[in-house]
Design a protein around this motif. Structure first.
Motif, mmCIF file in Angstrom:
data_model
loop_
_atom_site.group_PDB
_atom_site.id
_atom_site.type_symbol
_atom_site.label_atom_id
_atom_site.label_comp_id
_atom_site.label_asym_id
_atom_site.label_seq_id
_atom_site.Cartn_x
_atom_site.Cartn_y
_atom_site.Cartn_z
ATOM 1 N N ASN A 1 0.835 -1.096 0.161
ATOM 2 C CA ASN A 1 -0.278 -0.130 0.331
ATOM 3 C C ASN A 1 0.501 1.058 0.290
ATOM 4 O O ASN A 1 2.223 1.368 0.306
ATOM 5 C CB ASN A 1 -0.658 -0.076 1.642
ATOM 6 N N LYS A 2 0.377 2.223 -0.364
ATOM 7 C CA LYS A 2 1.362 3.936 -0.703
ATOM 8 C C LYS A 2 1.488 3.747 0.573
ATOM 9 O O LYS A 2 0.847 3.682 1.669
ATOM 10 C CB LYS A 2 -0.063 4.960 -1.160
ATOM 11 N N ASP A 3 2.418 4.779 1.225
ATOM 12 C CA ASP A 3 2.739 5.581 2.459
ATOM 13 C C ASP A 3 1.870 6.447 2.825
ATOM 14 O O ASP A 3 2.163 5.602 4.933
ATOM 15 C CB ASP A 3 4.521 5.755 2.288
ATOM 16 N N TYR A 4 1.192 6.364 2.879
ATOM 17 C CA TYR A 4 -0.016 7.556 3.484
ATOM 18 C C TYR A 4 -0.599 6.708 3.888
ATOM 19 O O TYR A 4 -1.930 6.925 4.568
ATOM 20 C CB TYR A 4 -0.277 8.384 2.354
ATOM 21 N N ASP A 5 -1.092 5.113 3.499
ATOM 22 C CA ASP A 5 -2.220 4.825 4.526
ATOM 23 C C ASP A 5 -1.837 4.426 5.578
ATOM 24 O O ASP A 5 -3.496 5.013 6.088
ATOM 25 C CB ASP A 5 -2.050 3.129 4.066
ATOM 26 N N GLY A 6 -1.608 4.496 6.108
ATOM 27 C CA GLY A 6 -1.297 4.138 7.878
ATOM 28 C C GLY A 6 -1.749 5.959 8.607
ATOM 29 O O GLY A 6 -1.891 6.636 8.940
ATOM 30 N N GLU A 7 -1.161 7.096 7.201
ATOM 31 C CA GLU A 7 -1.090 8.530 8.047
ATOM 32 C C GLU A 7 -2.857 8.822 7.887
ATOM 33 O O GLU A 7 -3.109 9.326 8.600
ATOM 34 C CB GLU A 7 -0.136 9.198 7.150
ATOM 35 N N VAL A 8 -3.044 7.949 7.197
ATOM 36 C CA VAL A 8 -5.138 8.547 6.572
ATOM 37 C C VAL A 8 -5.379 7.690 7.935
ATOM 38 O O VAL A 8 -6.658 7.846 8.317
ATOM 39 C CB VAL A 8 -6.085 7.496 5.343
ATOM 40 N N GLU A 9 -4.827 6.394 7.939
ATOM 41 C CA GLU A 9 -5.805 6.082 9.750
ATOM 42 C C GLU A 9 -5.421 6.436 10.719
ATOM 43 O O GLU A 9 -6.185 6.775 11.167
ATOM 44 C CB GLU A 9 -4.653 4.076 9.515
ATOM 45 N N GLU A 10 -4.443 6.687 10.711
ATOM 46 C CA GLU A 10 -4.310 8.385 12.221
ATOM 47 C C GLU A 10 -4.783 9.525 12.254
ATOM 48 O O GLU A 10 -5.805 9.425 13.148
ATOM 49 C CB GLU A 10 -2.701 8.543 11.737
ATOM 50 N N ALA A 11 -5.503 10.064 10.945
ATOM 51 C CA ALA A 11 -6.113 10.711 11.407
ATOM 52 C C ALA A 11 -7.432 10.532 10.998
ATOM 53 O O ALA A 11 -8.297 11.427 12.192
ATOM 54 C CB ALA A 11 -5.850 11.710 9.553
ATOM 55 N N LEU A 12 -8.137 9.082 10.737
ATOM 56 C CA LEU A 12 -9.343 9.058 10.704
ATOM 57 C C LEU A 12 -9.829 9.071 12.435
ATOM 58 O O LEU A 12 -10.721 8.466 12.644
ATOM 59 C CB LEU A 12 -9.799 7.830 10.156
ATOM 60 N N ALA B 1 -10.394 11.225 14.596
ATOM 61 C CA ALA B 1 -11.611 12.408 14.087
ATOM 62 C C ALA B 1 -12.470 11.561 14.173
ATOM 63 O O ALA B 1 -13.157 10.523 13.809
ATOM 64 C CB ALA B 1 -11.496 12.508 12.559
ATOM 65 N N ARG B 2 -12.587 11.730 15.256
ATOM 66 C CA ARG B 2 -13.937 10.394 16.647
ATOM 67 C C ARG B 2 -14.951 11.082 16.467
ATOM 68 O O ARG B 2 -16.327 10.929 16.620
ATOM 69 C CB ARG B 2 -13.517 10.401 18.141
ATOM 70 N N MET B 3 -15.371 12.192 16.780
ATOM 71 C CA MET B 3 -16.772 13.106 16.483
ATOM 72 C C MET B 3 -17.040 13.876 15.545
ATOM 73 O O MET B 3 -15.879 14.075 14.691
ATOM 74 C CB MET B 3 -16.805 13.621 17.896
ATOM 75 N N TYR B 4 -18.434 13.794 14.517
ATOM 76 C CA TYR B 4 -18.623 15.106 13.634
ATOM 77 C C TYR B 4 -19.469 15.782 14.282
ATOM 78 O O TYR B 4 -20.480 15.026 14.238
ATOM 79 C CB TYR B 4 -18.631 14.685 12.323
ATOM 80 N N GLN B 5 -19.845 17.499 14.146
ATOM 81 C CA GLN B 5 -20.766 17.547 14.384
ATOM 82 C C GLN B 5 -21.773 16.593 15.945
ATOM 83 O O GLN B 5 -22.850 17.380 16.199
ATOM 84 C CB GLN B 5 -22.021 17.390 13.927
ATOM 85 N N GLY B 6 -20.731 16.631 17.271
ATOM 86 C CA GLY B 6 -21.594 16.065 18.551
ATOM 87 C C GLY B 6 -21.440 14.477 18.389
ATOM 88 O O GLY B 6 -21.961 14.433 19.378
ATOM 89 N N LYS B 7 -21.375 13.942 17.039
ATOM 90 C CA LYS B 7 -21.955 12.289 16.998
ATOM 91 C C LYS B 7 -20.568 11.977 16.409
ATOM 92 O O LYS B 7 -19.784 12.191 15.854
ATOM 93 C CB LYS B 7 -22.918 12.770 15.597
ATOM 94 N N PRO B 8 -20.448 10.800 16.954
ATOM 95 C CA PRO B 8 -19.125 9.315 16.682
ATOM 96 C C PRO B 8 -19.109 9.412 14.962
ATOM 97 O O PRO B 8 -20.571 8.954 14.938
ATOM 98 C CB PRO B 8 -19.634 8.543 17.773
ATOM 99 N N ILE C 1 -14.434 7.840 3.555
ATOM 100 C CA ILE C 1 -13.599 9.229 4.607
ATOM 101 C C ILE C 1 -12.626 8.537 4.165
ATOM 102 O O ILE C 1 -11.883 9.268 3.097
ATOM 103 C CB ILE C 1 -13.296 9.442 5.765
ATOM 104 N N LYS C 2 -11.894 7.678 4.599
ATOM 105 C CA LYS C 2 -10.552 6.617 3.464
ATOM 106 C C LYS C 2 -10.809 6.580 2.383
ATOM 107 O O LYS C 2 -9.493 7.110 1.546
ATOM 108 C CB LYS C 2 -10.430 5.802 4.380
ATOM 109 N N GLY C 3 -11.293 6.113 1.644
ATOM 110 C CA GLY C 3 -11.729 5.626 0.325
ATOM 111 C C GLY C 3 -11.542 7.389 -0.823
ATOM 112 O O GLY C 3 -10.723 7.377 -1.580
ATOM 113 N N ILE C 4 -12.277 8.686 0.029
ATOM 114 C CA ILE C 4 -12.343 10.059 -0.726
ATOM 115 C C ILE C 4 -11.108 10.225 -0.430
ATOM 116 O O ILE C 4 -10.424 11.130 -1.241
ATOM 117 C CB ILE C 4 -13.431 10.722 0.042
ATOM 118 N N VAL C 5 -10.158 10.163 0.554
ATOM 119 C CA VAL C 5 -8.988 10.795 0.755
ATOM 120 C C VAL C 5 -7.547 10.122 0.059
ATOM 121 O O VAL C 5 -7.171 10.873 -0.900
ATOM 122 C CB VAL C 5 -8.461 10.782 2.306
#
Length: 113
Positions: free
Chosen positions: A68-79, A82-89, A98-102
């Motif tokens: 896999n590309k070197d950025y796979d781990g970085e994408v996982e770390e970012a995700l 990011a545990r919440m969005y607009q107060g919801k998990p 999100i992973k697919g888009i990134v």
């Protein structure tokens, strides 16, 4: 390196525990721990590889490099951060979207170089 050690190492890099990894792969919580002493079933190993974003051959040690590309781990770390969005998990389905888009965005950037 044995299959269990490789999975354990990748899970740590991705910020996920082995019990959580097993659950996401649709396995019993302690299934992966059993692979310390026995060879995993191929379908179960495929499920784990999919969650970790690597090939089965990589988990088995047949490929030395994670394909896999070197950025796979970085994408996982970012995700993971990011545990919440607009107060919801964030749900697992949303995480995968999100992973697919990134990944698609970063792949497109690589092609433009």
């Amino acid at each position: 390196m044995r299959t269990f050690e490789r999975i354990n190492e990748l899970a740590k890099k991705r910020g996920i525990g082995l019990r959580a990894l097993a659950s996401k792969a649709g396995l019993g919580e302690t299934t992966i721990y059993g692979w310390k002493k026995r060879t995993p079933d191929s379908s179960k190993l495929e499920s784990v590889a999919k969650v970790l974003g690597v090939s089965v051959d990589y988990l088995l040690g047949k490929e030395e490099k994670d394909t896999n590309k070197d950025y796979d781990g970085e994408v996982e770390e970012a995700l993971n951060s990011a545990r919440m969005y607009q107060g919801k998990p964030i749900s697992d389905a949303q995480r995968e979207t999100i992973k697919g888009i990134v990944k698609a965005y970063l792949d497109a950037q690589d092609k433009d170089k």
